[in-house]
Design an enzyme around this catalytic site. Structure first.
Site, PDB file in Angstrom:
ATOM      1  N   LYS A   1       0.830  -1.209   0.000  1.00 54.50           N
ATOM      2  CA  LYS A   1       0.000   0.000   0.000  1.00 54.50           C
ATOM      3  C   LYS A   1       0.871   1.268   0.000  1.00 54.50           C
ATOM      4  CE  LYS A   1      -2.329  -1.467   3.612  1.00 54.50           C
ATOM      5  NZ  LYS A   1      -1.770  -2.843   3.686  1.00 54.50           N
TER       6      LYS A   1
ATOM      7  N   GLU B   1       7.230 -36.239  11.310  1.00 57.97           N
ATOM      8  CA  GLU B   1       7.227 -35.475  10.058  1.00 57.97           C
ATOM      9  C   GLU B   1       7.046 -36.385   8.847  1.00 57.97           C
ATOM     10  OE1 GLU B   1       6.749 -32.386   9.990  1.00 57.97           O
ATOM     11  OE2 GLU B   1       7.074 -32.316  12.148  1.00 57.97           O
TER      12      GLU B   1
ATOM     13  N   HIS C   1       3.426 -37.146   8.351  1.00 53.89           N
ATOM     14  CA  HIS C   1       2.707 -36.072   7.642  1.00 53.89           C
ATOM     15  C   HIS C   1       2.976 -36.157   6.147  1.00 53.89           C
ATOM     16  CE1 HIS C   1       1.246 -33.726  10.956  1.00 53.89           C
ATOM     17  NE2 HIS C   1       2.421 -33.328  11.388  1.00 53.89           N
TER      18      HIS C   1
HETATM   19  P1  ADP Z   1       1.987  -1.914   3.292  1.00 50.94           P
HETATM   20  O1  ADP Z   1       2.015  -0.420   3.186  1.00 50.94           O
HETATM   21  O2  ADP Z   1       0.827  -2.538   2.555  1.00 50.94           O
HETATM   22  O3  ADP Z   1       2.108  -2.439   4.692  1.00 50.94           O
HETATM   23  P2  ADP Z   1       4.502  -1.695   1.984  1.00 50.94           P
HETATM   24  O4  ADP Z   1       4.162  -0.973   0.747  1.00 50.94           O
HETATM   25  O5  ADP Z   1       5.081  -0.905   3.105  1.00 50.94           O
HETATM   26  O6  ADP Z   1       3.246  -2.483   2.518  1.00 50.94           O
HETATM   27  O7  ADP Z   1       5.461  -2.894   1.619  1.00 50.94           O
HETATM   28  C1  ADP Z   1       6.599  -3.185   2.390  1.00 50.94           C
HETATM   29  C2  ADP Z   1       7.705  -3.690   1.510  1.00 50.94           C
HETATM   30  O8  ADP Z   1       7.341  -4.947   0.930  1.00 50.94           O
HETATM   31  C3  ADP Z   1       7.989  -2.801   0.324  1.00 50.94           C
HETATM   32  O9  ADP Z   1       8.924  -1.826   0.655  1.00 50.94           O
HETATM   33  C4  ADP Z   1       8.532  -3.774  -0.698  1.00 50.94           C
HETATM   34  O10 ADP Z   1       9.887  -4.043  -0.436  1.00 50.94           O
HETATM   35  C5  ADP Z   1       7.754  -5.030  -0.413  1.00 50.94           C
HETATM   36  N1  ADP Z   1       6.529  -5.166  -1.239  1.00 50.94           N
HETATM   37  C6  ADP Z   1       5.250  -5.270  -0.783  1.00 50.94           C
HETATM   38  N2  ADP Z   1       4.400  -5.433  -1.799  1.00 50.94           N
HETATM   39  C7  ADP Z   1       5.127  -5.441  -2.929  1.00 50.94           C
HETATM   40  C8  ADP Z   1       4.810  -5.569  -4.314  1.00 50.94           C
HETATM   41  N3  ADP Z   1       3.542  -5.743  -4.718  1.00 50.94           N
HETATM   42  N4  ADP Z   1       5.824  -5.512  -5.208  1.00 50.94           N
HETATM   43  C9  ADP Z   1       7.094  -5.345  -4.807  1.00 50.94           C
HETATM   44  N5  ADP Z   1       7.464  -5.220  -3.520  1.00 50.94           N
HETATM   45  C10 ADP Z   1       6.504  -5.262  -2.583  1.00 50.94           C
END
Ligand code: ADP
Length: 475
Positions: free
Chosen positions: A89, A311, A314
């Protein structure tokens, strides 16, 4: 249901008195904010195609400010991004700023929360003023303010009893978004993120405020592959690395988890002084992100044997009902797990059938059953398996998938439901017993191999099980 699906990833032999039932499959939230990209673009974000499309559509209004006002369209004030942590996000908000050539300011909802009267409201005004100033300084006509965890600030007014301050802060945010405060040369768009849209005050969701809601979900298989590729860019990747397979094995991971996998894999290669990051590094990184760091708890020999046998139980059940489903069997202690069997989820299924649920229950019970058959008794290590098996059986009964057929879930049915849950569990336990009895030697031998090697890959496990099946047929 998602919890149930996620939990399907691994079955482990757990240290007793684990305080978080089912926590392993659910994955802790990993915040990895260290993607070093000065200007994030939509191409740096893997998957999230519909979120990107919706966002771009909304942002195009911002880019075409003049046309929009000519046509009398109400300018966009707020976009709410909803979804689990680590799904990108913040990245989307940053990419939105790049796309619209806007100044970008990021704050957390909790930053506005202060016990002193008026402080929160003042902070809101300050943030808007700062956003405008940054835009002016950078010669930009737009600014985006990203408010993470807006639910902290935007929860229903009046809910926080005795905390009028929260309400004042929220009111101030609404005033700023309505744009009453000052007619300005800089247009401000507020983007906010939450995982709990249900908590938000209705006023925030009215037209003219956060009237666009974009949902940002966990990545599917294709998106996971893409995210892995994005985070592996520029790293020396060995030729045996198969991103497709890794995407299968990282079922249920968020983008942040996948970013951590790429990072951990690189650290492992470095630790072993390798020039390239190979498939083994990635696989170990997945396990580390899933369960935590390896721990030096070395169980005594008798326990080790039990863990290995458990394990293998499973894994045998998993392979018999779903050939190709075991990704790895391990007796390495990680986090709270003493050993674990990792399954591949080849598709992102959203529904489960009776057969699938029964297979899963038989698999979960297979660990304790193997202990009973080989070691002569069960142990406390199956506690979490049983919790998950009961959960799956309950789900099955409530969905009308047991022999009982469709049933109510209310008070009047409680006895009947629990009786049926027990019946489902009994049936699957008998099934596991019958199946495992056919492979007692295999379980013993594979258990020994596991103790010797700590980890056996799904492929090797399958090959040896196939040989055992052929042997049984020949006899
Ligand atoms: P949120 O705001 O939804 O908690 P972030 O945007 O802060 O998530 O994501 C955290 C990190 O995870 C990013 O800095 C990136 O490194 C990685 N990440 C998350 N989603 C993606 C994506 N769709 N593509 C590439 N990297 C991602």
């Amino acid at each position: 249901m998602p919890v149930l699906i996620l939990a399907g990833l691994i079955m482990g032999f757990y240290f007793i008195y684990s305080d978080k039932a089912g926590s392993v499959g659910k994955l802790g939230s990993v915040k990895n904010k260290d993607l070093v990209i000065s200007q994030v673009t939509f191409d740096d974000i893997g998957g999230q195609e519909s979120a990107k499309r919706e966002l771009k559509e909304a942002l195009d209004f911002m880019k075409e400010g003049e046309r929009v006002s000519e046509l009398g369209i109400r300018p966009l004030k707020g976009i709410l991004l909803t979804g689990p942590p680590g799904t990108g996000k913040t990245l989307l908000a940053k990419a939105a700023a790049t796309y619209t050539d806007s100044a970008f300011i990021s704050v957390s909802g909790s930053a506005f929360i202060e016990m002193y009267a008026g402080v929160g409201a003042k902070r809101v005004r300050d943030v808007f003023a700062r956003a405008r100033e940054e835009a002016r300084n950078g010669g930009k006509s737009n600014a985006i303010i990203f408010i993470d965890e807006i639910d902290v600030l935007g929860a229903t007014r009046g809910r926080n009893q005795g905390h009028m301050e929260y309400d004042q802060t929220l009111n101030q945010l609404l005033i700023q978004m309505d744009g009453f405060s000052s007619a300005s040369d800089v247009k401000v768009l507020v983007m906010a993120a939450t995982n709990r849209v249900d908590l938000l005050d209705d006023a925030l969701l009215r037209p003219g405020r956060f009237d666009r809601i974009v949902s940002v979900d966990l990545p599917d298989r294709i998106a996971r592959k893409r995210i892995l590729e994005i985070h592996s860019k520029g790293k020396p990747i060995a030729s045996d690395v198969d991103f497709e397979e890794l995407a299968d094995e990282s079922y249920g991971f968020s983008g942040a988890h996948i970013a951590s996998v790429a990072n951990e894999a690189a650290i492992m290669a470095l630790r072993d002084s390798k020039d390239e990051i190979n498939m083994e590094d990635f696989k170990e990184a997945i396990e580390k992100v899933m369960l935590g760091e390896k721990i030096d708890r070395k169980p005594k020999d008798e326990d080790m044997k039990r863990i290995a046998v458990h394990e293998v139980g499973h894994a045998v059940m998993s392979e018999l009902s779903n050939p190709g489903s075991v990704a790895a069997v391990t007796v390495t202690s990680r986090g709270k797990a003493l050993g674990f069997t990792r399954q591949v989820a080849s598709e992102d299924s959203v529904l489960q059938t009776r057969v699938e649920l029964e297979d899963r229950i038989a698999m979960l019970l297979g660990g304790a059953k193997a202990e009973e058959l080989i070691m002569g008794s069960r142990s406390t290590g199956s506690r979490q398996d049983f919790d998950q098996a009961v959960e799956a059986a309950k789900f099955m009964v409530e969905c009308g998938l047991s022999d009982m057929g469709i049933c109510g879930v209310g008070d009047g049915f409680a006895d009947e439901v629990s009786e049926n849950i027990r019946a489902v569990l009994r049936q699957q336990e008998e099934r596991a017993e019958k199946a495992l009895k056919e492979h007692l030697n295999f379980i013993r031998n594979m258990g020994e191999l596991l103790i010797e090697r700590e980890r056996v890959s799904g492929d090797e496990f399958r090959e040896k099980l196939r040989a055992d099946l052929e042997l049984a047929q020949a006899q």
